[in-house]
Design an enzyme around this catalytic site. Structure first.
Site, PDB file in Angstrom:
ATOM      1  N   CYS A  47      18.198 -69.462 -13.565  1.00  0.00           N
ATOM      2  CA  CYS A  47      19.453 -69.818 -14.223  1.00  0.00           C
ATOM      3  C   CYS A  47      19.243 -69.707 -15.731  1.00  0.00           C
ATOM      4  O   CYS A  47      18.332 -69.019 -16.176  1.00  0.00           O
ATOM      5  CB  CYS A  47      19.965 -71.191 -13.783  1.00  0.00           C
ATOM      6  SG  CYS A  47      19.015 -72.608 -14.384  1.00  0.00           S
ATOM      7  N   ARG A  67      20.589 -75.751 -12.394  1.00  0.00           N
ATOM      8  CA  ARG A  67      20.814 -75.038 -11.129  1.00  0.00           C
ATOM      9  C   ARG A  67      19.547 -74.519 -10.482  1.00  0.00           C
ATOM     10  O   ARG A  67      19.322 -74.729  -9.286  1.00  0.00           O
ATOM     11  CB  ARG A  67      21.803 -73.891 -11.358  1.00  0.00           C
ATOM     12  CG  ARG A  67      23.191 -74.373 -11.711  1.00  0.00           C
ATOM     13  CD  ARG A  67      24.077 -73.249 -12.164  1.00  0.00           C
ATOM     14  NE  ARG A  67      23.734 -72.859 -13.531  1.00  0.00           N
ATOM     15  CZ  ARG A  67      24.332 -71.879 -14.199  1.00  0.00           C
ATOM     16  NH1 ARG A  67      25.274 -71.169 -13.618  1.00  0.00           N
ATOM     17  NH2 ARG A  67      23.985 -71.608 -15.435  1.00  0.00           N
ATOM     18  N   ASP A  91      27.828 -73.696 -13.885  1.00  0.00           N
ATOM     19  CA  ASP A  91      26.871 -74.464 -14.675  1.00  0.00           C
ATOM     20  C   ASP A  91      27.406 -75.881 -14.848  1.00  0.00           C
ATOM     21  O   ASP A  91      28.444 -76.081 -15.476  1.00  0.00           O
ATOM     22  CB  ASP A  91      26.673 -73.806 -16.038  1.00  0.00           C
ATOM     23  CG  ASP A  91      25.550 -74.435 -16.834  1.00  0.00           C
ATOM     24  OD1 ASP A  91      25.028 -75.504 -16.434  1.00  0.00           O
ATOM     25  OD2 ASP A  91      25.185 -73.851 -17.880  1.00  0.00           O
TER      26      ASP A  91
END
Length: 168
Positions: free
Chosen positions: A15, A21, A133
Protein backbone atom coordinates in the site's frame (compact mmCIF):
# COMPACT_ATOMS: atom_id res chain seq x y z
CA UNK A 1 19.68 -38.47 5.80
CA UNK A 2 18.53 -35.69 3.49
CA UNK A 3 15.64 -33.33 4.03
CA UNK A 4 13.24 -32.47 1.25
CA UNK A 5 13.34 -28.68 1.58
CA UNK A 6 10.89 -26.72 -0.48
CA UNK A 7 11.05 -22.95 -0.60
CA UNK A 8 7.82 -21.39 0.65
CA UNK A 9 5.58 -19.40 -1.70
CA UNK A 10 6.22 -15.73 -0.92
CA UNK A 11 3.62 -12.95 -1.03
CA UNK A 12 4.11 -9.24 -0.33
CA UNK A 13 1.16 -6.87 0.16
CA UNK A 14 1.77 -3.26 -0.89
CA UNK A 15 0.00 0.00 0.00
CA UNK A 16 1.15 3.61 0.35
CA UNK A 17 2.86 3.97 3.73
CA UNK A 18 2.72 0.37 5.03
CA UNK A 19 0.84 1.36 8.19
CA UNK A 20 -2.83 0.66 7.37
CA UNK A 21 -3.97 -1.59 4.52
CA UNK A 22 -0.94 -3.73 3.69
CA UNK A 23 -0.19 -4.64 7.33
CA UNK A 24 -3.85 -5.68 7.69
CA UNK A 25 -3.60 -7.86 4.59
CA UNK A 26 -0.32 -9.41 5.75
CA UNK A 27 -1.64 -10.23 9.24
CA UNK A 28 -4.93 -11.64 7.91
CA UNK A 29 -3.29 -13.69 5.14
CA UNK A 30 -0.74 -15.09 7.59
CA UNK A 31 -3.61 -16.05 9.92
CA UNK A 32 -5.26 -18.05 7.11
CA UNK A 33 -1.95 -19.85 6.45
CA UNK A 34 -1.51 -20.64 10.15
CA UNK A 35 -5.09 -21.90 10.50
CA UNK A 36 -4.57 -24.22 7.52
CA UNK A 37 -1.28 -25.49 8.98
CA UNK A 38 0.61 -24.09 5.99
CA UNK A 39 2.66 -21.29 7.55
CA UNK A 40 5.84 -23.15 6.55
CA UNK A 41 4.64 -23.36 2.91
CA UNK A 42 3.51 -19.75 2.37
CA UNK A 43 5.12 -16.63 3.79
CA UNK A 44 3.78 -13.10 3.63
CA UNK A 45 5.15 -9.64 4.30
CA UNK A 46 4.07 -6.11 3.51
CA UNK A 47 5.63 -2.89 2.25
CA UNK A 48 4.76 0.63 1.20
CA UNK A 49 5.45 2.55 -1.97
CA UNK A 50 6.61 5.49 0.16
CA UNK A 51 9.24 5.79 2.86
CA UNK A 52 7.44 8.15 5.28
CA UNK A 53 6.74 5.57 7.99
CA UNK A 54 9.74 3.21 7.69
CA UNK A 55 10.44 1.54 11.04
CA UNK A 56 7.13 2.57 12.60
CA UNK A 57 4.42 0.30 13.94
CA UNK A 58 1.14 0.09 12.08
CA UNK A 59 -1.26 2.98 12.71
CA UNK A 60 -2.91 2.55 16.12
CA UNK A 61 -6.32 2.40 14.40
CA UNK A 62 -5.05 -0.50 12.27
CA UNK A 63 -3.83 -2.31 15.37
CA UNK A 64 -7.13 -1.62 17.15
CA UNK A 65 -9.21 -2.89 14.18
CA UNK A 66 -7.09 -6.04 13.97
CA UNK A 67 -7.35 -6.62 17.71
CA UNK A 68 -11.16 -6.21 17.65
CA UNK A 69 -11.27 -9.18 15.27
CA UNK A 70 -8.74 -11.28 17.17
CA UNK A 71 -5.61 -10.59 15.10
CA UNK A 72 -2.24 -9.43 16.41
CA UNK A 73 -0.44 -6.77 14.35
CA UNK A 74 1.97 -5.71 17.09
CA UNK A 75 5.09 -7.14 15.42
CA UNK A 76 4.65 -5.08 12.23
CA UNK A 77 7.26 -2.47 11.34
CA UNK A 78 6.78 -0.39 8.21
CA UNK A 79 9.23 -0.70 5.35
CA UNK A 80 9.44 0.53 1.79
CA UNK A 81 9.09 -1.80 -1.21
CA UNK A 82 12.47 -2.35 -2.86
CA UNK A 83 13.83 -3.80 -6.08
CA UNK A 84 14.68 -6.98 -4.16
CA UNK A 85 10.98 -7.51 -3.41
CA UNK A 86 10.43 -8.35 -7.09
CA UNK A 87 13.13 -11.02 -6.88
CA UNK A 88 12.25 -12.30 -3.40
CA UNK A 89 8.46 -12.72 -3.87
CA UNK A 90 6.31 -14.97 -6.02
CA UNK A 91 3.26 -12.71 -5.82
CA UNK A 92 3.09 -8.93 -5.29
CA UNK A 93 -0.37 -7.82 -4.21
CA UNK A 94 -1.30 -4.15 -4.55
CA UNK A 95 -4.08 -2.79 -2.36
CA UNK A 96 -5.29 -0.32 -4.98
CA UNK A 97 -4.71 0.64 -8.60
CA UNK A 98 -2.38 3.54 -7.72
CA UNK A 99 -0.03 1.07 -6.02
CA UNK A 100 -0.35 -1.28 -8.98
CA UNK A 101 0.63 1.56 -11.38
CA UNK A 102 3.67 2.47 -9.27
CA UNK A 103 4.77 -1.17 -9.09
CA UNK A 104 4.36 -1.49 -12.88
CA UNK A 105 6.62 1.56 -13.28
CA UNK A 106 9.24 0.04 -10.97
CA UNK A 107 9.15 -3.37 -12.67
CA UNK A 108 12.21 -4.07 -14.82
CA UNK A 109 10.92 -7.11 -16.68
CA UNK A 110 7.83 -8.94 -17.81
CA UNK A 111 8.60 -11.46 -15.08
CA UNK A 112 8.22 -8.65 -12.53
CA UNK A 113 4.90 -7.45 -13.94
CA UNK A 114 3.61 -11.02 -14.18
CA UNK A 115 3.83 -11.20 -10.37
CA UNK A 116 1.53 -8.19 -9.83
CA UNK A 117 -2.11 -8.52 -8.77
CA UNK A 118 -4.76 -6.40 -7.08
CA UNK A 119 -6.02 -7.85 -3.81
CA UNK A 120 -9.66 -7.17 -4.64
CA UNK A 121 -9.32 -9.02 -7.96
CA UNK A 122 -9.45 -12.26 -5.95
CA UNK A 123 -12.86 -11.36 -4.45
CA UNK A 124 -15.57 -12.51 -6.87
CA UNK A 125 -18.22 -10.21 -5.38
CA UNK A 126 -16.02 -7.11 -5.11
CA UNK A 127 -17.71 -3.84 -6.00
CA UNK A 128 -14.35 -2.14 -6.52
CA UNK A 129 -10.76 -3.09 -7.30
CA UNK A 130 -9.44 -0.57 -4.77
CA UNK A 131 -9.27 -1.05 -1.03
CA UNK A 132 -9.96 2.50 0.21
CA UNK A 133 -7.33 4.20 2.34
CA UNK A 134 -8.75 4.51 5.87
CA UNK A 135 -5.98 6.86 7.05
CA UNK A 136 -8.22 9.95 7.14
CA UNK A 137 -11.21 8.03 8.49
CA UNK A 138 -12.21 6.85 11.91
CA UNK A 139 -12.41 3.40 13.51
CA UNK A 140 -15.54 2.37 11.53
CA UNK A 141 -13.66 2.88 8.25
CA UNK A 142 -10.73 0.80 9.51
CA UNK A 143 -13.21 -1.95 10.43
CA UNK A 144 -14.84 -1.76 6.99
CA UNK A 145 -11.46 -1.90 5.25
CA UNK A 146 -10.43 -4.89 7.38
CA UNK A 147 -13.66 -6.68 6.41
CA UNK A 148 -12.88 -6.09 2.70
CA UNK A 149 -9.32 -7.32 3.20
CA UNK A 150 -10.51 -10.44 5.05
CA UNK A 151 -12.82 -11.46 2.22
CA UNK A 152 -10.25 -10.88 -0.52
CA UNK A 153 -7.44 -12.50 1.50
CA UNK A 154 -9.60 -15.56 2.12
CA UNK A 155 -10.29 -15.80 -1.62
CA UNK A 156 -6.59 -15.38 -2.43
CA UNK A 157 -5.61 -18.03 0.11
CA UNK A 158 -8.20 -20.47 -1.22
CA UNK A 159 -6.83 -19.97 -4.73
CA UNK A 160 -3.23 -20.59 -3.59
CA UNK A 161 -3.90 -23.39 -1.10
CA UNK A 162 -4.09 -26.32 -3.57
CA UNK A 163 -0.72 -25.33 -5.02
CA UNK A 164 1.03 -24.95 -1.66
CA UNK A 165 -0.50 -27.88 0.21
CA UNK A 166 2.06 -30.72 0.44
CA UNK A 167 1.32 -33.84 -1.60
CA UNK A 168 1.40 -37.04 0.46
Amino acid sequence: MSANVTEPFRVVFVCTGNICRSPMADVVFRWFAEQAGLSDRVVSTSAGTGEWHVGEQADHRTLDALERKGYDGSKHRARQFTREDFERNDLIVALDRSHERILHEWALSEGDTDKLALLMSFEADAHTLDVPDPYYGGPPMFDDVLTMIEGASRALFRQLEPAIRPVH
